[in-house]
Design an enzyme around this catalytic site. Structure first.
Site, PDB file in Angstrom:
ATOM      1  N   GLY A   1      11.475  10.869  -3.889  1.00  0.00           N
ATOM      2  CA  GLY A   1      13.496  11.599  -3.537  1.00  0.00           C
ATOM      3  C   GLY A   1      13.772  10.446  -4.413  1.00  0.00           C
ATOM      4  O   GLY A   1      13.195   9.078  -4.249  1.00  0.00           O
ATOM      5  N   TYR A   2      14.567  10.440  -5.097  1.00  0.00           N
ATOM      6  CA  TYR A   2      15.654   9.084  -5.783  1.00  0.00           C
ATOM      7  C   TYR A   2      17.210   9.553  -5.088  1.00  0.00           C
ATOM      8  O   TYR A   2      17.423  10.257  -5.059  1.00  0.00           O
ATOM      9  CB  TYR A   2      15.884   9.901  -7.301  1.00  0.00           C
ATOM     10  N   ILE A   3      17.305   8.108  -4.079  1.00  0.00           N
ATOM     11  CA  ILE A   3      18.506   8.468  -3.700  1.00  0.00           C
ATOM     12  C   ILE A   3      19.515   7.345  -5.090  1.00  0.00           C
ATOM     13  O   ILE A   3      21.027   7.859  -4.925  1.00  0.00           O
ATOM     14  CB  ILE A   3      18.869   6.926  -2.671  1.00  0.00           C
TER      15      ILE A   3
ATOM     16  N   GLU B   1      18.960  13.007  -4.760  1.00  0.00           N
ATOM     17  CA  GLU B   1      19.369  13.255  -5.565  1.00  0.00           C
ATOM     18  C   GLU B   1      18.156  14.098  -6.384  1.00  0.00           C
ATOM     19  O   GLU B   1      19.030  15.129  -6.856  1.00  0.00           O
ATOM     20  CB  GLU B   1      20.010  12.820  -6.654  1.00  0.00           C
TER      21      GLU B   1
END
Length: 157
Positions: free
Chosen positions: A30-32, A83
């Site tokens: 996942g992407y912060i 996100e």
């Protein structure tokens, strides 16, 4: 300074499906931060986890910094700060002295299979296995970060 030089390809599905493959690794990532100029990614691969910071892609190159982090902290980061996420199975296949990483996506990206090869320079010569198809290195739709916001299921032919 870390630099990643990577090229991406689609696969010939028939040839890929006939290939005897090693055991794949299940990845959750996942992407912060998911910005065209930079990403901060958390990835879990079974019992290990990493925090990766990547810069903007220029050609086939970009800045990359990767750090192993505790597994429980990675889960907390994904659960509380991500996100967008994706899941895939990664196969590592050695061919002519290079390792190809083949990602078979699931969920909203089901049906997409992408192969990547990391190089020492952008003009490095390498041989492609028969199951490698068209190159998509410059196509931003195939960036993992992009697949979290514009998944394969939403593409039109």
């Amino acid at each position: 300074m870390g630099i990643e030089i990577e090229r991406k390809f689609l696969l010939h599905h028939d040839a890929w499906n006939k290939l005897v493959k090693p055991v794949g690794k299940s990845l959750r990532q996942g992407y912060i931060l998911n910005d065209p100029a930079k990403t901060i990614r958390v990835r879990i691969a079974e019992t290990k986890a990493w925090l990766t910071i990547k810069g903007i892609t220029l050609g086939a190159s970009r800045l990359e910094y990767e750090y192993e982090i505790p597994l429980e902290e990675a889960k907390e980061l994904l659960d509380n700060f991500s996100e967008g996420e994706l899941d895939k199975i990664r196969y590592e296949i050695d061919y002519q002295g290079k390792t190809w990483e083949v990602d078979v996506f699931s969920g909203d990206n089901d049906g997409l299979i992408v192969a990547e090869i990391e190089l020492l320079s952008e003009d490095e010569d390498f041989e492609c296995p028969e199951w490698i198809g068209v190159e998509v290195t410059g196509d931003k739709r195939y960036y993992n970060a992009s697949l979290t916001t514009y998944p394969f299921k939403d593409w039109t032919a």
